[in-house]
Design a protein around this motif. Structure first.
Motif, PDB file in Angstrom:
ATOM      1  N   MET A 139     -13.539  27.797  38.011  1.00  0.00           N
ATOM      2  CA  MET A 139     -13.106  28.273  36.597  1.00  0.00           C
ATOM      3  C   MET A 139     -14.017  27.062  35.637  1.00  0.00           C
ATOM      4  N   ASP A 140     -14.040  27.873  34.844  1.00  0.00           N
ATOM      5  CA  ASP A 140     -14.795  26.983  33.364  1.00  0.00           C
ATOM      6  C   ASP A 140     -13.770  26.665  32.436  1.00  0.00           C
ATOM      7  N   LEU A 141     -13.322  25.334  32.362  1.00  0.00           N
ATOM      8  CA  LEU A 141     -12.117  25.190  31.561  1.00  0.00           C
ATOM      9  C   LEU A 141     -12.535  25.372  29.845  1.00  0.00           C
ATOM     10  N   HIS A 142     -13.658  25.106  29.894  1.00  0.00           N
ATOM     11  CA  HIS A 142     -14.272  25.226  28.111  1.00  0.00           C
ATOM     12  C   HIS A 142     -14.412  27.099  27.871  1.00  0.00           C
ATOM     13  N   GLY A 143     -14.290  27.786  28.855  1.00  0.00           N
ATOM     14  CA  GLY A 143     -14.512  29.245  28.531  1.00  0.00           C
ATOM     15  C   GLY A 143     -13.127  30.077  28.444  1.00  0.00           C
ATOM     16  N   GLU A 144     -13.068  31.415  28.546  1.00  0.00           N
ATOM     17  CA  GLU A 144     -11.799  32.053  28.563  1.00  0.00           C
ATOM     18  C   GLU A 144     -11.451  32.216  29.947  1.00  0.00           C
ATOM     19  N   ILE A 145     -10.358  31.819  30.496  1.00  0.00           N
ATOM     20  CA  ILE A 145     -10.048  31.817  31.615  1.00  0.00           C
ATOM     21  C   ILE A 145      -8.522  32.688  31.885  1.00  0.00           C
ATOM     22  N   ARG A 146      -8.317  33.238  33.121  1.00  0.00           N
ATOM     23  CA  ARG A 146      -7.196  33.669  33.510  1.00  0.00           C
ATOM     24  C   ARG A 146      -5.969  32.627  33.361  1.00  0.00           C
ATOM     25  N   LEU A 147      -5.061  32.674  32.567  1.00  0.00           N
ATOM     26  CA  LEU A 147      -4.268  31.879  32.363  1.00  0.00           C
ATOM     27  C   LEU A 147      -3.465  31.265  33.563  1.00  0.00           C
ATOM     28  N   LYS A 148      -3.271  32.504  34.459  1.00  0.00           N
ATOM     29  CA  LYS A 148      -2.397  32.303  35.646  1.00  0.00           C
ATOM     30  C   LYS A 148      -3.264  31.289  36.496  1.00  0.00           C
ATOM     31  N   LYS A 149      -4.571  31.360  36.463  1.00  0.00           N
ATOM     32  CA  LYS A 149      -5.320  30.566  37.381  1.00  0.00           C
ATOM     33  C   LYS A 149      -5.125  28.998  36.782  1.00  0.00           C
ATOM     34  N   TRP A 150      -5.143  28.939  35.567  1.00  0.00           N
ATOM     35  CA  TRP A 150      -4.931  27.598  35.092  1.00  0.00           C
ATOM     36  C   TRP A 150      -3.817  26.805  35.701  1.00  0.00           C
ATOM     37  N   PHE A 151      -2.452  27.614  35.634  1.00  0.00           N
ATOM     38  CA  PHE A 151      -1.527  27.015  36.102  1.00  0.00           C
ATOM     39  C   PHE A 151      -1.579  26.769  37.530  1.00  0.00           C
ATOM     40  N   TYR A 152      -2.330  27.661  38.221  1.00  0.00           N
ATOM     41  CA  TYR A 152      -2.686  27.267  39.702  1.00  0.00           C
ATOM     42  C   TYR A 152      -3.356  25.918  39.884  1.00  0.00           C
ATOM     43  N   VAL A 153      -3.889  25.689  38.909  1.00  0.00           N
ATOM     44  CA  VAL A 153      -4.585  24.061  38.900  1.00  0.00           C
ATOM     45  C   VAL A 153      -3.618  22.892  38.485  1.00  0.00           C
ATOM     46  N   LEU A 154      -2.888  23.378  37.569  1.00  0.00           N
ATOM     47  CA  LEU A 154      -1.871  22.345  36.887  1.00  0.00           C
ATOM     48  C   LEU A 154      -0.893  21.735  37.933  1.00  0.00           C
ATOM     49  N   ARG A 155      -0.030  23.005  38.291  1.00  0.00           N
ATOM     50  CA  ARG A 155       0.844  22.795  39.309  1.00  0.00           C
ATOM     51  C   ARG A 155       0.491  21.899  40.628  1.00  0.00           C
ATOM     52  N   PRO A 156      -0.205  22.200  41.324  1.00  0.00           N
ATOM     53  CA  PRO A 156      -0.568  21.272  42.328  1.00  0.00           C
ATOM     54  C   PRO A 156      -1.209  19.873  41.845  1.00  0.00           C
ATOM     55  N   LEU A 157      -1.952  19.744  40.662  1.00  0.00           N
ATOM     56  CA  LEU A 157      -1.889  18.429  40.285  1.00  0.00           C
ATOM     57  C   LEU A 157      -0.955  17.656  40.133  1.00  0.00           C
ATOM     58  N   GLY A 198       5.166  37.074  28.625  1.00  0.00           N
ATOM     59  CA  GLY A 198       4.895  38.285  27.971  1.00  0.00           C
ATOM     60  C   GLY A 198       3.864  39.165  28.043  1.00  0.00           C
ATOM     61  N   GLN A 199       2.888  38.556  29.003  1.00  0.00           N
ATOM     62  CA  GLN A 199       1.480  39.047  29.207  1.00  0.00           C
ATOM     63  C   GLN A 199       1.521  39.492  30.698  1.00  0.00           C
ATOM     64  N   ALA A 200       0.520  40.260  30.831  1.00  0.00           N
ATOM     65  CA  ALA A 200      -0.005  40.906  32.129  1.00  0.00           C
ATOM     66  C   ALA A 200      -0.764  39.484  33.064  1.00  0.00           C
ATOM     67  N   GLU A 201      -0.623  39.986  34.465  1.00  0.00           N
ATOM     68  CA  GLU A 201      -1.129  38.946  35.297  1.00  0.00           C
ATOM     69  C   GLU A 201      -2.613  38.526  35.107  1.00  0.00           C
ATOM     70  N   ASN A 202      -3.393  39.705  34.443  1.00  0.00           N
ATOM     71  CA  ASN A 202      -4.731  39.295  34.203  1.00  0.00           C
ATOM     72  C   ASN A 202      -5.064  38.853  32.658  1.00  0.00           C
ATOM     73  N   TYR A 203      -3.979  38.448  31.826  1.00  0.00           N
ATOM     74  CA  TYR A 203      -4.351  38.075  30.629  1.00  0.00           C
ATOM     75  C   TYR A 203      -5.399  36.774  30.611  1.00  0.00           C
ATOM     76  N   ARG A 204      -6.079  36.631  29.963  1.00  0.00           N
ATOM     77  CA  ARG A 204      -7.259  35.707  29.681  1.00  0.00           C
ATOM     78  C   ARG A 204      -6.956  34.926  28.283  1.00  0.00           C
ATOM     79  N   HIS A 205      -7.092  33.716  28.408  1.00  0.00           N
ATOM     80  CA  HIS A 205      -6.750  32.700  27.472  1.00  0.00           C
ATOM     81  C   HIS A 205      -7.733  31.655  27.095  1.00  0.00           C
ATOM     82  N   ARG A 206      -7.845  31.043  26.096  1.00  0.00           N
ATOM     83  CA  ARG A 206      -8.826  29.876  25.701  1.00  0.00           C
ATOM     84  C   ARG A 206      -8.061  28.665  25.673  1.00  0.00           C
ATOM     85  N   LEU A 207      -8.157  27.361  26.400  1.00  0.00           N
ATOM     86  CA  LEU A 207      -7.209  26.363  26.348  1.00  0.00           C
ATOM     87  C   LEU A 207      -7.710  25.554  25.354  1.00  0.00           C
TER      88      LEU A 207
END
Length: 252
Positions: A139-157, A198-207
């Motif tokens: 993923m590109d942290l500076h772009g728009e990413i699937r929020l789900k995927k970011w949690f998949y980074v944060l939690r294992p860290l 409150g969002q679908a699994e494919n929801y995208r977000h900018r951190l």
């Protein structure tokens, strides 16, 4: 949908096995599910004695996929105990799941008593660091990413850091793993969890810039962590648990 415990009872009868533990895994257990998150049931089971008395090893996994919303992945008791001997992070997570669908109380009690002595920082660090590295690299942290995927980074860290700095079995839920983060970061992450709920699994977000910085800081910190090689694990207590459970569930 039929209640999950009822589904498991029917599967146990159909497959001639006894579920020792069945829990929710994935985002519904980790604490950041979306309304359309599926149900990932993970389980441990035991079969009748004859299964273990053949000269060839029997199948030690069981999988059932009903549809895109519900699946079961399960391990035979011997496979599970061998993995516990290696401080398997996935198995240890299942023991900490907040959502339990089925449990053999005596087995779960004894397994939880044994588990802490097999939880070693080095293999847990290797597991969680690898998951985080792979997810972050995609993923590109500076772009728009699937929020789900970011949690998949944060939690294992956070789990990797917990395993080394606190020791023992890391909590399964994101809320517990955030205990050592700055209050402002915790508040912002909680807001994102609420947003995702409150969002679908494919929801995208900018951190935000602060969460990008936090992610990079945690990744660098975890990359630098080290842990001593684990001592040789004891097999006898695991053998004893297998034998006593088999005799109790399927007495001769």
């Amino acid at each position: 949908m039929q209640p999950i415990p009822a589904k498991l009872a029917a599967l146990a009868q159909q497959e001639n096995l006894h579920f020792l533990l069945a829990v929710e895994s994935g985002s519904r257990a980790w604490g950041f599910a979306s309304p359309d998150s599926d149900y990932d049931v993970r389980a441990l089971y035991i079969r009748p004695s004859a299964h273990y008395l053949a000269i060839d090893e029997g199948k030690d996994t069981f999988e059932f996929i009903e549809d895109e919303w519900f699946d079961v992945g399960a391990w035979d008791i011997r496979k599970a105990l061998r993995l516990l001997r290696k401080s398997n992070a996935v198995l240890l997570e299942w023991l900490r799941s907040p959502v339990v669908y089925a449990a053999d109380s005596a087995f779960v009690r004894d397994l939880n008593t044994l588990a802490p002595q097999y939880a070693q920082a080095a293999p847990l660090l290797h597991h969680y660091r690898g998951i985080a590295r792979n997810a972050l690299g995609a993923m590109d942290l500076h772009g728009e990413i699937r929020l789900k995927k970011w949690f998949y980074v944060l939690r294992p860290l956070l789990a990797a850091r917990w395993a080394v700095q606190r020791g023992g079995i890391p909590p399964m839920t994101l809320a517990e793993l955030m205990a050592d983060l700055p209050p402002a970061a915790v508040a912002e992450i909680r807001d994102l969890v609420a947003l995702k709920s409150g969002q679908a699994e494919n929801y995208r977000h900018r951190l935000s810039a602060s969460l990008i910085a936090l992610t990079k800081t945690l990744a660098a910190e975890v990359a630098a962590l080290t842990a001593p090689a684990p001592p040789a694990p004891a097999t006898a207590p695991l053998d004893a648990l297998f034998r006593t459970t088999l005799q109790r569930v399927y007495p001769c």
